[in-house]
Design a protein around this motif. Structure first.
Motif, short mmCIF file in Angstrom:
data_model
loop_
_atom_site.label_atom_id
_atom_site.label_comp_id
_atom_site.label_asym_id
_atom_site.label_seq_id
_atom_site.Cartn_x
_atom_site.Cartn_y
_atom_site.Cartn_z
N THR A 186 14.17 -4.12 -21.94
CA THR A 186 15.10 -3.34 -21.12
C THR A 186 14.32 -2.67 -20.00
N PHE A 187 14.67 -2.98 -18.74
CA PHE A 187 13.92 -2.41 -17.62
C PHE A 187 14.75 -1.42 -16.81
N SER A 188 16.04 -1.29 -17.12
CA SER A 188 16.86 -0.32 -16.41
C SER A 188 18.05 0.06 -17.27
N LYS A 189 18.37 1.37 -17.28
CA LYS A 189 19.55 1.88 -17.97
C LYS A 189 20.42 2.60 -16.95
N MET A 190 21.72 2.33 -17.01
CA MET A 190 22.65 2.82 -15.99
C MET A 190 23.90 3.42 -16.62
N THR A 191 24.44 4.43 -15.97
CA THR A 191 25.74 4.97 -16.35
C THR A 191 26.68 4.83 -15.17
N PHE A 192 27.82 4.19 -15.41
CA PHE A 192 28.84 3.99 -14.38
C PHE A 192 30.10 4.76 -14.76
N ALA A 193 30.89 5.08 -13.76
CA ALA A 193 32.25 5.56 -13.96
C ALA A 193 33.19 4.43 -13.54
N TYR A 194 33.86 3.82 -14.53
CA TYR A 194 34.81 2.76 -14.23
C TYR A 194 36.16 3.39 -13.91
N LEU A 195 36.62 3.23 -12.68
CA LEU A 195 37.85 3.86 -12.21
C LEU A 195 39.04 2.95 -12.54
N LYS A 196 39.82 3.35 -13.52
CA LYS A 196 40.88 2.49 -14.03
C LYS A 196 41.96 2.19 -12.99
N ALA A 197 42.23 3.14 -12.12
CA ALA A 197 43.29 2.94 -11.13
C ALA A 197 42.92 1.89 -10.08
N TYR A 198 41.63 1.62 -9.93
CA TYR A 198 41.18 0.71 -8.88
C TYR A 198 40.47 -0.54 -9.44
N GLY A 199 40.05 -0.46 -10.70
CA GLY A 199 39.37 -1.60 -11.30
C GLY A 199 37.96 -1.79 -10.79
N ILE A 200 37.25 -0.68 -10.53
CA ILE A 200 35.90 -0.77 -10.00
C ILE A 200 35.03 0.32 -10.62
N ALA A 201 33.74 0.03 -10.78
CA ALA A 201 32.80 0.98 -11.37
C ALA A 201 31.86 1.52 -10.31
N LEU A 202 31.63 2.83 -10.35
CA LEU A 202 30.69 3.49 -9.43
C LEU A 202 29.45 3.91 -10.22
N PRO A 203 28.24 3.61 -9.70
CA PRO A 203 27.02 4.03 -10.40
C PRO A 203 26.79 5.53 -10.22
N LEU A 204 26.50 6.22 -11.32
CA LEU A 204 26.25 7.66 -11.27
C LEU A 204 24.81 8.02 -11.65
N HIS A 205 24.24 7.30 -12.61
CA HIS A 205 22.88 7.61 -13.08
C HIS A 205 22.15 6.31 -13.39
#
Length: 223
Positions: A186-205
């Motif tokens: 594992t070389f990267s760990k990420m947290t996304f917010a998946y926006l249900k109303a739009y069907g897209i994920a935004l990277p936060l961390h």
């Protein structure tokens, strides 16, 4: 570097730019498109690299466009102290699973290679629960990897998306993801917010071997 960055973005980061194997896998999955045409996001990012004692601050302007089949084109302009330093182009599944990626420094003389998913081994399209995207990849003009890489995600809590930015409607689903290389590391760990109303994920961390990234969404507009 670019006579027309927008035209380059539209032509080079589309379903037709995928390898035949990957394109067949995406189209054959019969995935519905995202529920928007275009979204513009502005962020303020805190980034720690190497042995820095304090984070560096960058701002970004990000454009997401529907590319059909659940895919989105993503163009990100990164600024430091008011000067543009890099443009990143992506073709992704719903903003988080990578298919094509290219990072172009502002001072680049020639275009860097595009990182490409060449063959899809396994693809879980669901965002809820556990999902795994396994693939063989390569840089444009270079050989394909022999061992599959993985992008693995697990969903977590659901919360009001307005907590991220007041302009965002509906609920956000937390996605904790890991990028794993062909050696199983594992070389990267990420947290996304998946926006249900739009069907897209935004990277936060993001946390990886070179440092960390924390993003604040300062603007969100559906166009």
């Amino acid at each position: 570097m670019f006579k027309d960055r927008t035209a380059y973005f539209a032509q080079r980061f589309d379903t037709d730019a995928l390898s035949e194997d990957t394109k067949d896998a995406v189209i054959g999955a019969n995935l519905p498109p995202v529920s928007f045409g275009r979204i513009v996001v502005h962020t303020r990012d805190q980034i720690m690299i190497g042995n820095q004692t304090a984070p560096s601050t960058f701002t970004t302007d990000i454009t997401y466009e529907s590319a059909g089949h659940g895919l989105v084109r993503r163009m990100q302009s990164v600024q430091s102290n008011g000067f543009e330093i890099e443009t990143r182009f992506d073709l992704q599944y719903r903003g988080y699973v990578p298919f094509l990626t290219q990072e172009v420094p502002d001072n680049a003389v020639v275009l860097p290679p595009v990182m490409e998913s060449r063959k899809v081994i396994h693809f879980d399209a669901a965002t809820e629960g556990h999902s795994n995207f396994s693939y063989l990849y390569g840089a444009s003009g270079r050989p394909t990897s022999q061992s599959p890489s993985q992008f693995v995600c697990d969903s977590g809590r659901t919360y009001g998306a307005a907590q991220i930015n007041p302009a965002i409607s509906g609920e956000a689903l937390e996605l904790d993801c890991q990028a794993i290389n062909g050696n199983g590391v594992t070389f990267s760990k990420m947290t996304f917010a998946y926006l249900k109303a739009y069907g897209i994920a935004l990277p936060l961390h993001i946390r990886n071997t070179s440092g960390g990234f924390d993003s604040t969404i300062t603007g969100f507009t559906v166009q």
